[in-house]
Design a protein around this motif. Structure first.
Motif, mmCIF file in Angstrom:
data_model
loop_
_atom_site.group_PDB
_atom_site.id
_atom_site.type_symbol
_atom_site.label_atom_id
_atom_site.label_comp_id
_atom_site.label_asym_id
_atom_site.label_seq_id
_atom_site.Cartn_x
_atom_site.Cartn_y
_atom_site.Cartn_z
ATOM 1 N N VAL A 38 -12.678 2.371 -9.273
ATOM 2 C CA VAL A 38 -13.875 2.300 -10.114
ATOM 3 C C VAL A 38 -14.308 0.843 -10.279
ATOM 4 C CG1 VAL A 38 -14.788 2.688 -12.433
ATOM 5 C CG2 VAL A 38 -13.405 4.450 -11.343
ATOM 6 N N ALA A 39 -13.339 -0.043 -10.512
ATOM 7 C CA ALA A 39 -13.663 -1.467 -10.678
ATOM 8 C C ALA A 39 -14.296 -2.029 -9.414
ATOM 9 C CB ALA A 39 -12.416 -2.261 -11.040
ATOM 10 N N GLY A 40 -13.810 -1.601 -8.237
ATOM 11 C CA GLY A 40 -14.375 -2.075 -6.975
ATOM 12 C C GLY A 40 -15.809 -1.629 -6.775
ATOM 13 N N SER A 41 -16.144 -0.461 -7.288
ATOM 14 C CA SER A 41 -17.496 0.070 -7.159
ATOM 15 C C SER A 41 -18.347 -0.209 -8.391
ATOM 16 C CB SER A 41 -17.440 1.579 -6.914
ATOM 17 O OG SER A 41 -16.788 1.863 -5.715
ATOM 18 N N LEU A 42 -17.758 -0.854 -9.392
ATOM 19 C CA LEU A 42 -18.430 -1.057 -10.672
ATOM 20 C C LEU A 42 -19.755 -1.807 -10.542
ATOM 21 C CD1 LEU A 42 -18.140 -0.412 -13.644
ATOM 22 C CD2 LEU A 42 -16.936 -2.563 -13.936
ATOM 23 N N GLU A 43 -19.768 -2.836 -9.735
ATOM 24 C CA GLU A 43 -21.003 -3.611 -9.566
ATOM 25 C C GLU A 43 -22.130 -2.737 -9.022
ATOM 26 O OE1 GLU A 43 -22.510 -7.255 -6.798
ATOM 27 O OE2 GLU A 43 -20.533 -7.492 -7.732
ATOM 28 N N SER A 44 -21.810 -1.940 -8.009
ATOM 29 C CA SER A 44 -22.817 -1.039 -7.437
ATOM 30 C C SER A 44 -23.225 0.042 -8.427
ATOM 31 C CB SER A 44 -22.280 -0.399 -6.159
ATOM 32 O OG SER A 44 -22.129 -1.367 -5.158
ATOM 33 N N LEU A 45 -22.249 0.580 -9.152
ATOM 34 C CA LEU A 45 -22.560 1.607 -10.152
ATOM 35 C C LEU A 45 -23.478 1.053 -11.232
ATOM 36 C CD1 LEU A 45 -19.002 3.180 -10.434
ATOM 37 C CD2 LEU A 45 -21.055 4.340 -9.585
ATOM 38 N N LYS A 46 -23.214 -0.171 -11.677
ATOM 39 C CA LYS A 46 -24.069 -0.796 -12.697
ATOM 40 C C LYS A 46 -25.454 -1.105 -12.147
ATOM 41 C CE LYS A 46 -20.680 -2.609 -15.865
ATOM 42 N NZ LYS A 46 -20.220 -3.733 -16.644
ATOM 43 N N GLU A 47 -25.523 -1.449 -10.867
ATOM 44 C CA GLU A 47 -26.825 -1.709 -10.258
ATOM 45 C C GLU A 47 -27.660 -0.430 -10.214
ATOM 46 O OE1 GLU A 47 -28.545 -3.184 -5.980
ATOM 47 O OE2 GLU A 47 -26.720 -4.131 -6.720
ATOM 48 N N ILE A 48 -26.993 0.693 -9.982
ATOM 49 C CA ILE A 48 -27.700 1.967 -9.894
ATOM 50 C C ILE A 48 -28.083 2.490 -11.271
ATOM 51 C CG2 ILE A 48 -27.409 4.417 -9.295
ATOM 52 C CD1 ILE A 48 -25.749 3.437 -6.855
ATOM 53 N N PHE A 49 -27.151 2.506 -12.215
ATOM 54 C CA PHE A 49 -27.388 3.119 -13.525
ATOM 55 C C PHE A 49 -27.776 2.125 -14.614
ATOM 56 C CE2 PHE A 49 -24.878 6.441 -11.487
ATOM 57 C CZ PHE A 49 -25.592 7.571 -11.825
ATOM 58 N N GLY A 50 -27.291 0.906 -14.531
ATOM 59 C CA GLY A 50 -27.567 -0.086 -15.559
ATOM 60 C C GLY A 50 -26.286 -0.553 -16.226
ATOM 61 N N ASP A 51 -26.376 -1.675 -16.931
ATOM 62 C CA ASP A 51 -25.199 -2.294 -17.549
ATOM 63 C C ASP A 51 -24.633 -1.514 -18.722
ATOM 64 O OD1 ASP A 51 -24.927 -4.459 -15.845
ATOM 65 O OD2 ASP A 51 -26.345 -5.686 -16.975
ATOM 66 N N GLY A 52 -25.427 -0.727 -19.404
ATOM 67 C CA GLY A 52 -24.970 -0.048 -20.610
ATOM 68 C C GLY A 52 -24.127 1.188 -20.363
#
Length: 180
Positions: A38-52
């Motif tokens: 999850v941490a490895g994909s976290l940046e991409s996940l936040k880019e898709i959904f947002g920081d919150g």
């Protein structure tokens, strides 16, 4: 003959002990490994959904069921807005011009696409590699997952455009059939 049997028994004992140690360490570290994924994909996940948003890997039993039916899916993440499930992100592989393309596609719980991120590819620089650029990726945001997706392709990179599009349409089916 006795010496050969003795060596075989010793080798078998070494293999059994090694297998047991590996099994125990895998069991101890599997949760930590999932957190690292999850941490490895976290940046991409936040880019898709947002920081919150916060994210976690989909339940192992459900993930296995999805992977058994859809072999191109590698991971599925749940996106949370506070304690409320807000959507899913599906990491999947599709075949491009230069090889495999790994894509993370996010779906809002309302059935629209939250966004996509091209995580890995071997596409031609300056042509297919443009699939990473926001101008291409942003076309998918807000489109309905209930019907086949169609967007403007990349000029000079038809194979890459079609690969990304077919991959997203394939995971759209996963979302509609297994997660919605």
């Amino acid at each position: 003959m006795k010496e050969t049997i003795k060596l075989g028994v010793i080798l078998m004992i070494i293999c059994l002990v090694s297998a047991a140690v590996l099994g125990v360490s895998n069991n101890i570290t599997k949760d930590k490994i999932a957190e690292q994924e999850v941490a490895g994909s976290l940046e991409s996940l936040k880019e898709i959904f947002g920081d919150g948003y916060s994210f976690k890997v989909l339940d192992e039993a459900k993930l296995t069921e999805i992977k058994d039916s859809y072999t191109f899916v590698t991971d599925v993440y749940e996106a949370y807005d506070g304690n409320t499930l807000a959507g899913y992100a599906i990491k999947h592989v599709t075949k491009g011009f230069g090889g495999d393309i790994v894509i993370l596609t996010g779906f809002n719980i309302d059935g629209t696409i939250a966004g996509i991120d091209v995580l890995q590819h071997s596409e031609t620089p300056g042509l297919g590699a443009r699939a990473e650029e926001p101008e291409f990726r942003d076309q998918f945001k807000g489109l309905s997952a209930s019907e086949e997706i169609s967007v403007q392709g990349l000029s000079g990179a038809t194979v890459t455009s079609n690969a990304v599009l077919s991959g997203i349409n394939a995971v759209r089916e996963v979302f509609n059939n297994m997660l919605k």
